[in-house]
Design an enzyme around this catalytic site. Structure first.
Site, short mmCIF file in Angstrom:
data_model
loop_
_atom_site.label_atom_id
_atom_site.label_comp_id
_atom_site.label_asym_id
_atom_site.label_seq_id
_atom_site.Cartn_x
_atom_site.Cartn_y
_atom_site.Cartn_z
N ASP A 137 0.20 -7.59 1.46
CA ASP A 137 0.53 -6.26 1.67
C ASP A 137 1.96 -5.94 1.67
O ASP A 137 2.59 -5.19 2.47
CB ASP A 137 -0.17 -5.43 2.76
CG ASP A 137 -0.21 -3.99 2.69
OD1 ASP A 137 0.30 -3.50 1.74
OD2 ASP A 137 -0.47 -3.18 3.86
N SER A 173 4.94 2.92 7.70
CA SER A 173 4.34 1.99 7.02
C SER A 173 5.46 1.29 6.11
O SER A 173 6.20 2.08 5.40
CB SER A 173 3.04 2.10 6.07
OG SER A 173 2.01 1.97 6.77
N GLY A 209 -12.42 -22.25 -4.35
CA GLY A 209 -13.70 -21.65 -4.89
C GLY A 209 -14.84 -21.97 -3.83
O GLY A 209 -16.02 -22.65 -4.08
N VAL A 210 -14.77 -21.94 -2.49
CA VAL A 210 -15.35 -22.15 -1.60
C VAL A 210 -15.50 -21.03 -0.47
O VAL A 210 -14.72 -20.02 -0.34
CB VAL A 210 -15.00 -23.33 -0.66
CG1 VAL A 210 -15.09 -24.54 -1.69
CG2 VAL A 210 -13.77 -23.32 0.09
N GLN A 211 -17.01 -20.73 0.01
CA GLN A 211 -17.06 -20.04 1.22
C GLN A 211 -16.86 -20.90 2.60
O GLN A 211 -17.40 -21.92 2.64
CB GLN A 211 -18.22 -19.33 0.99
CG GLN A 211 -18.34 -18.29 0.11
CD GLN A 211 -18.59 -18.98 -1.24
OE1 GLN A 211 -19.66 -19.76 -1.65
NE2 GLN A 211 -17.63 -18.59 -2.29
N GLY A 269 3.55 7.32 8.02
CA GLY A 269 5.01 7.52 7.47
C GLY A 269 5.71 6.28 7.96
O GLY A 269 6.81 5.87 7.13
N HIS A 303 0.83 -1.23 0.13
CA HIS A 303 -0.03 -0.05 -0.18
C HIS A 303 0.89 1.33 0.20
O HIS A 303 0.52 2.30 -0.10
CB HIS A 303 -1.12 0.12 1.06
CG HIS A 303 -0.26 0.32 2.50
ND1 HIS A 303 -0.25 -0.81 3.51
CD2 HIS A 303 0.08 1.16 3.15
CE1 HIS A 303 0.15 -0.38 4.61
NE2 HIS A 303 0.60 1.00 4.36
#
Length: 358
Positions: free
Chosen positions: A136, A210, A266-268, A208, A106
């Protein structure tokens, strides 16, 4: 870092993300050092590691998003054709004298220009070798006529709650700053994504910071400062760092391949409230299955209860997602499931996780 949702506010009032970030912490080691408590002198550690800590400045352009009240009106096109310059700052650290620099994804985002400032004021233009939105993390490369000072990775798993840590970075644009504190907690889930497993520290972390390193007392990087919990956007004594044990393999993959490909079924899934009747331990419920996805093609069903992945126990949906993500696309995975009161093993071919934060 950025607030845990937006630069100043988030659903949990944490500072997360792009250019407002928390500073890094340093961890402590021996019992002898611990007994010295707050009187410990961080000067030697700071002197040794600060030359490897860099400031990162980014700039670029982005399309202006129309205000909600203008969407669907003739004025919307006016806003969509406009672009604005964006600038930001963060921190990072050198892991290889050849010029490889680690920071948060980010921090660099979609920046068109990234400038690294090292101790002494030298500025170098950087290119993004690769980035990973889910973790990230980003890896940058700069070209320097002389080798850069680098720091080494440490083991985040070896850190204990209560040990000293030291953070270094670029808070509020004040480069070359260090703060100290302790490791406050481990395994924090702050709602940032499916791979949340943050170290928590009370070392001062501010906008600042990060992408900056969190050190143990040996001067090893045991975390990457990523977010803070803050009602005001400034330090409130609760900062979060990505553990080095999670970050290091991602960075190594980015250096080798320029990207990270993760497994996907591909599952929840959701944590099972009821306990495993066989052992009294928790499990994971399959709450949804994409018919055309790897799980759907492999015979996994809604209502299946997963107890193990490749023979290893899994008790939370987060651990299941991580286990699957760690398997390269195209390889197979064995799930031990409970279906209709009977336990069985299902072998599925893992797919490639589609792009996106989810």
């Amino acid at each position: 870092m950025v607030p845990l949702s937006s630069p100043h506010v988030s659903r949990r009032r944490a500072v997360f993300g792009g250019l407002l970030l928390p500073p890094v912490l340093a961890g402590c080691g021996t019992n002898a050092i611990a007994q010295r408590g707050a009187t410990f002198d961080f000067a030697d550690v700071a002197e040794r590691v600060l030359p490897a800590v860099v400031n990162i400045a980014v700039s670029g352009e982005q399309t202006v998003q129309p205000p909600a009240e203008f969407r669907g009106t003739p004025f919307e096109r006016y806003f969509r054709n406009r672009r604005e310059r964006v600038q930001g700052a963060g921190s990072g650290f050198v892991i290889d004298p050849a010029g490889y620099v680690v920071t948060n994804n980010h921090v660099v985002g979609n920046a068109q220009r990234v400038t690294i400032s090292i101790q002494g004021g030298q500025e170098l233009q950087a290119r993004v070798v690769g980035s990973d939105e889910l973790a990230d993390l980003a890896l940058l490369r700069v070209e320097s006529r002389t080798p850069l000072t680098a720091v080494s990775w440490g083991s985040s798993a070896a850190m204990r709650v209560g040990q000293w840590v030291m953070a270094a970075g670029n808070p509020f644009g004040l480069g070359g700053s260090v703060t100290s504190g302790i490791l406050s907690a481990r395994g924090r889930d702050i709602g940032a994504g499916p791979f949340d497993d943050f170290l928590q520290t009370d070392a001062a972390i501010n906008p600042g910071n990060s992408g900056g390193p969190l050190f143990n007392l040996a001067g090893e990087v045991i975390g990457i400062n990523t977010a803070i919990y803050s009602p005001s956007g400034a330090n409130a004594g609760i900062g979060f760092a990505t553990p080095s044990d999670l970050a290091r393999p991602v960075i190594e993959t980015l250096r080798r391949d320029g990207k990270v490909e993760r497994g996907w079924l591909g599952v929840q899934v959701q944590d099972l409230v009821a306990e495993d009747p066989r052992s009294g331990r928790r499990a994971v419920l399959i709450a949804g299955v994409e018919r055309t996805g790897p799980a759907g093609r492999g015979g996994l069903r809604v209502g299946d209860v997963v107890f193990a992945v490749n023979g290893e126990r899994t008790e939370t949906s987060r651990s299941l997602v991580r286990s699957v993500a760690a398997i390269p696309p195209g390889q197979t995975i064995r799930l031990t499931v409970l279906r209709d009161g009977r336990t069985q093993d299902l072998t599925l071919q893992v797919g490639r996780r589609p792009p996106g934060p989810g």
